[in-house]
Design a protein around this motif. Sequence first.
Motif, PDB file in Angstrom:
ATOM      1  N   GLY A  47      -1.968  13.972  -0.616  1.00  0.00           N
ATOM      2  CA  GLY A  47      -1.309  13.720  -1.751  1.00  0.00           C
ATOM      3  C   GLY A  47      -0.218  12.019  -1.927  1.00  0.00           C
ATOM      4  N   GLU A  48      -0.140  12.092  -0.527  1.00  0.00           N
ATOM      5  CA  GLU A  48       0.983  10.394  -0.596  1.00  0.00           C
ATOM      6  C   GLU A  48      -0.092   9.931   0.343  1.00  0.00           C
ATOM      7  N   ASN A  49       0.442   8.736   0.635  1.00  0.00           N
ATOM      8  CA  ASN A  49       0.324   7.574   2.205  1.00  0.00           C
ATOM      9  C   ASN A  49       1.108   7.313   2.833  1.00  0.00           C
ATOM     10  N   LEU A  50       2.004   7.795   3.698  1.00  0.00           N
ATOM     11  CA  LEU A  50       3.284   7.326   4.245  1.00  0.00           C
ATOM     12  C   LEU A  50       3.094   6.740   5.070  1.00  0.00           C
ATOM     13  N   MET A  53       7.865   6.523  10.041  1.00  0.00           N
ATOM     14  CA  MET A  53       8.891   7.865  10.333  1.00  0.00           C
ATOM     15  C   MET A  53      10.049   7.728   9.373  1.00  0.00           C
ATOM     16  N   ASP A  54      10.764   7.060   8.751  1.00  0.00           N
ATOM     17  CA  ASP A  54      11.143   7.576   7.438  1.00  0.00           C
ATOM     18  C   ASP A  54      11.265   8.129   6.315  1.00  0.00           C
ATOM     19  N   ALA A  55      10.072   7.289   5.625  1.00  0.00           N
ATOM     20  CA  ALA A  55       9.181   8.533   4.448  1.00  0.00           C
ATOM     21  C   ALA A  55       8.322   9.700   5.028  1.00  0.00           C
ATOM     22  N   ILE A  56       7.885   9.816   6.611  1.00  0.00           N
ATOM     23  CA  ILE A  56       7.104  10.932   7.023  1.00  0.00           C
ATOM     24  C   ILE A  56       8.334  12.265   6.950  1.00  0.00           C
ATOM     25  N   ARG A  57       9.183  11.179   7.342  1.00  0.00           N
ATOM     26  CA  ARG A  57      11.387  12.636   7.551  1.00  0.00           C
ATOM     27  C   ARG A  57      11.385  13.006   5.824  1.00  0.00           C
ATOM     28  N   ALA A  58      11.211  11.888   5.093  1.00  0.00           N
ATOM     29  CA  ALA A  58      11.280  12.307   3.647  1.00  0.00           C
ATOM     30  C   ALA A  58      10.168  13.597   3.400  1.00  0.00           C
TER      31      ALA A  58
END
Length: 129
Positions: A47-50, A53-58
């Motif tokens: 359900g997400e497009n990341l 790495m900052d977005a993946i971490r969050a």
Amino acid sequence: MIIDDPATKAEVEAVFRRYEAALVGNDVATLEDLFRDDPRTIRYGVGENLYGMDAIRAFRRGRSPAGLARDLARTVVTTYGTDMAVASTLFTRPGAPGKVGRQSQTWVRLPEGWKVVAAHVSVIDGTAD
């Protein structure tokens, strides 16, 4: 180029197992460590497009630890040379009957070790047969 060099394949299969254990155990630190810390690292989720790495971490840090157990099927790891591999697997979860997940990861050997640089997860109707 050697495809599926036995030593390289064994290394990637081991790091893939480490990733899987961290995923179902919600070991966020290990999950973060196994992805390349770079703004070009991508993870497309259910359900997400990341992007980065900052977005993946969050995402990892905000994800609920409930319902992460899963069973893998038809896992395929293919290595290309000694520094690049693709791991693909199907998965089912007890809490999602009639659904099958699909996961693919591109792994690259970097100076700091094997890291995921791109990943994709999706879920469809069906079984893992």
